[in-house]
Design a protein around this motif. Structure first.
Motif, PDB file in Angstrom:
ATOM      1  N   SER A  45      25.532  32.605  46.401  1.00  0.00           N
ATOM      2  CA  SER A  45      25.834  33.999  46.939  1.00  0.00           C
ATOM      3  C   SER A  45      23.722  34.076  48.082  1.00  0.00           C
ATOM      4  N   ALA A  48      21.031  36.317  46.902  1.00  0.00           N
ATOM      5  CA  ALA A  48      19.634  36.330  45.701  1.00  0.00           C
ATOM      6  C   ALA A  48      18.684  36.041  46.367  1.00  0.00           C
ATOM      7  N   GLU A  66      28.442  31.754  50.808  1.00  0.00           N
ATOM      8  CA  GLU A  66      28.995  32.437  51.332  1.00  0.00           C
ATOM      9  C   GLU A  66      28.210  33.774  51.204  1.00  0.00           C
ATOM     10  N   ARG A 135      40.452  39.411  45.876  1.00  0.00           N
ATOM     11  CA  ARG A 135      39.479  39.753  44.815  1.00  0.00           C
ATOM     12  C   ARG A 135      40.270  40.476  44.021  1.00  0.00           C
ATOM     13  N   MET A 148      31.123  43.258  37.055  1.00  0.00           N
ATOM     14  CA  MET A 148      31.187  44.687  38.322  1.00  0.00           C
ATOM     15  C   MET A 148      33.282  44.068  38.664  1.00  0.00           C
ATOM     16  N   HIS A 182      40.231  34.919  44.377  1.00  0.00           N
ATOM     17  CA  HIS A 182      38.864  35.820  43.664  1.00  0.00           C
ATOM     18  C   HIS A 182      38.486  36.611  42.326  1.00  0.00           C
ATOM     19  N   TYR A 184      35.188  37.541  40.028  1.00  0.00           N
ATOM     20  CA  TYR A 184      33.424  37.581  39.935  1.00  0.00           C
ATOM     21  C   TYR A 184      33.342  38.626  38.504  1.00  0.00           C
ATOM     22  N   THR A 187      26.649  39.312  36.263  1.00  0.00           N
ATOM     23  CA  THR A 187      25.344  38.077  36.583  1.00  0.00           C
ATOM     24  C   THR A 187      25.015  37.975  35.304  1.00  0.00           C
ATOM     25  N   GLN A 188      24.314  37.497  34.880  1.00  0.00           N
ATOM     26  CA  GLN A 188      23.377  36.941  33.648  1.00  0.00           C
ATOM     27  C   GLN A 188      24.644  36.688  33.026  1.00  0.00           C
ATOM     28  N   GLY A 225      28.231  33.938  38.041  1.00  0.00           N
ATOM     29  CA  GLY A 225      27.175  35.260  36.950  1.00  0.00           C
ATOM     30  C   GLY A 225      26.260  34.248  35.871  1.00  0.00           C
ATOM     31  N   GLU A 264      30.503  30.206  42.871  1.00  0.00           N
ATOM     32  CA  GLU A 264      29.999  30.659  43.059  1.00  0.00           C
ATOM     33  C   GLU A 264      28.528  31.041  42.361  1.00  0.00           C
ATOM     34  N   SER A 265      27.251  30.756  43.324  1.00  0.00           N
ATOM     35  CA  SER A 265      26.127  31.468  42.055  1.00  0.00           C
ATOM     36  C   SER A 265      24.835  31.321  43.217  1.00  0.00           C
ATOM     37  N   ARG A 267      21.739  33.805  41.293  1.00  0.00           N
ATOM     38  CA  ARG A 267      20.788  33.625  40.780  1.00  0.00           C
ATOM     39  C   ARG A 267      20.165  31.866  40.328  1.00  0.00           C
ATOM     40  N   TYR A 366      16.990  38.115  43.688  1.00  0.00           N
ATOM     41  CA  TYR A 366      16.673  39.559  43.522  1.00  0.00           C
ATOM     42  C   TYR A 366      15.250  39.589  43.324  1.00  0.00           C
TER      43      TYR A 366
END
Ligand SMILES: Cc1ncc(COP(=O)(O)O)c(C=O)c1O
Length: 407
Positions: A45, A48, A66, A135, A148, A182, A184, A187-188, A225, A264-265, A267, A366
């Motif tokens: 991604s 990031a 992505e 999505r 999200m 898709h 998502y 994150t984290q 994530g 997908e990643s 971070r 980020y």
């Protein structure tokens, strides 16, 4: 990072400076790929960190791109990505879609019925056929720090809308084939168990939606994530056991054997590579408080927390100039003429003096491009990539200009 190299880079290029360890990028990609089910596809991604040096390293490890903007497209091209790029995001303008199509992007993540119609119209206009994943925002709540999906959000199709009567008809559009789902979640994601649960939920959603709408689910992008500490020297996440947990979930899915599983990643892949090097400009007292003024601030680090929208992360500051005994408590601020320019309040840190060079670890994701780069029109810091103790290349981010120019 190695203190000698850090000092050399600062001397050569000036302060502040972002330095990225390409070996760390490679190591994270190798680890993450090892922990995903066999045959999985991994996307990077770009949001990031769009730095081409990082993206190139990931491409060499078999990771795909992505992207969500034309700037990220340019970064991907700069890093040598030619095909297999996926373009997504909730507000795709005609101009942006046209630019993607002109540049050979043929696979999209589609966020709404309006988005689907616009993608189709633009594909017809360009005389090309495209594919899109839907999505989906599943009804089930996620295990993520910044959720999200599974909550009311602007992202994706609300699952109920896709399961409602008439949805399949609305998605039968010229030059556009719906070929996947898709999801998502956010994150984290904090643990292997939570990552496996989210993956299960995404796969269940993909199965439900593709069955209800009657399309072949060729790809299921189940998000990720995958976590990593931000701007602190806390230990990196241990993904041991993830592969086994994901294999169980994947093999139990009705999509197993007929669908390409994708993750997908951002971070996880690049956070650990980045260090922000900064110099102390002032140390001053105000009443009972000590303020450490740096040559970096919310225009380079902190992302959205710069505006107080999300909590500030705990910060680690390593003094590379000198080991000084003791500990101080200080508010760490930047050079901007705004009280918002604060990186940490009441921060416990080693004593510092004017001129000391400090390092903030784990800011490869980020960091610079997620910050308020244009605010107060300061110069953009260099971004330098290195391998071992050898600088390999340097970049400057030019999406925004430091001052306006008439056009
Ligand atoms: C759709 C989507 N995919 C991937 C990512 C990357 O997330 P992370 O950097 O946590 O891996 C994001 C981050 O916001 C996202 O919105």
């Amino acid at each position: 990072m190695n203190a000698d190299l850090a000092r050399q880079l600062i001397e050569k290029h000036g302060s502040p400076l972002f330095a990225y360890d390409l070996d760390a990028v490679k190591a994270r990609a190798v680890t993450l790929k090892r922990e995903l089910p066999e045959g999985s596809r991994l996307y990077y991604s770009f949001k990031a960190n769009p730095l081409p040096a990082i993206a190139r390293e990931l491409r060499e490890q078999g990771v795909r791109a992505e992207i969500t903007s034309d700037g990220e497209l340019r970064a991907a091209q700069n890093a040598g990505f030619t095909d297999g790029i996926v373009f997504g995001g909730p507000g795709k303008s005609e101009k942006m879609i046209a630019r993607m199509l002109e540049n050979g992007v043929r696979h999209f993540s589609c966020e709404s019925f309006t988005d689907a119609a616009r993608l189709s119209q633009m594909a017809v206009k360009a005389g090309v056929n495209i594919t899109a994943m839907l999505r989906v925002n599943p009804q089930q709540a996620p295990d993520a720090r910044l959720a999200m999906s599974g909550v009311e959000s602007q992202f994706g199709f609300d699952e109920a809308l896709l399961l409602a009567e008439g949805a399949a008809e609305r998605l039968k559009l010229p030059n556009l084939t719906i070929n996947g789902v898709h999801v998502y979640f956010g994150t984290q994601v904090a643990s292997v168990e939570a990552l496996a649960r989210n993956t299960q939920c995404a796969l269940d959603t993909a199965s439900r939606v593709s069955t209800a709408l009657g399309f072949e689910c060729e790809v299921a992008n189940v998000g990720g994530g995958f976590p990593w500490p931000y701007a602190s020297d806390a230990a990196g996440s241990d993904l041991t056991g993830l592969r086994d947990a994901l294999e169980v979930v994947w093999k139990a899915s009705p999509l197993h054997g007929k669908t390409q599983l994708c993750f997908e990643s951002g971070r996880y892949l690049c956070a650990s590579s980045g260090t922000l090097l900064t110099t102390v400009l002032d140390v001053k007292k105000a009443g009972s408080k000590t303020f450490v003024v740096l040559d970096t601030g919310i225009h380079h680090l902190g992302g959205m927390s710069g505006l107080g929208r999300i909590p500030r992360a705990a910060l680690t500051l390593i003094n590379l100039t000198a080991r000084r005994d003791g500990e101080i408590v200080a508010d760490v601020v930047g050079p901007l003429c705004s009280p918002l320019d604060s990186l940490a309040r009441g921060q416990k840190m080693p004593p510092v003096e004017v001129g000391d060079v400090l390092a903030v670890p784990n800011v490869g994701a980020y960091g610079l491009t997620a910050s308020l780069l244009g605010f107060l029109s300061h110069e953009t810091p260099w971004e330098v990539a290195y391998r071992g103790s050898q600088e390999t290349e340097k970049w400057v981010f030019q999406c925004w200009h430091n001052s306006q120019r008439a056009v």
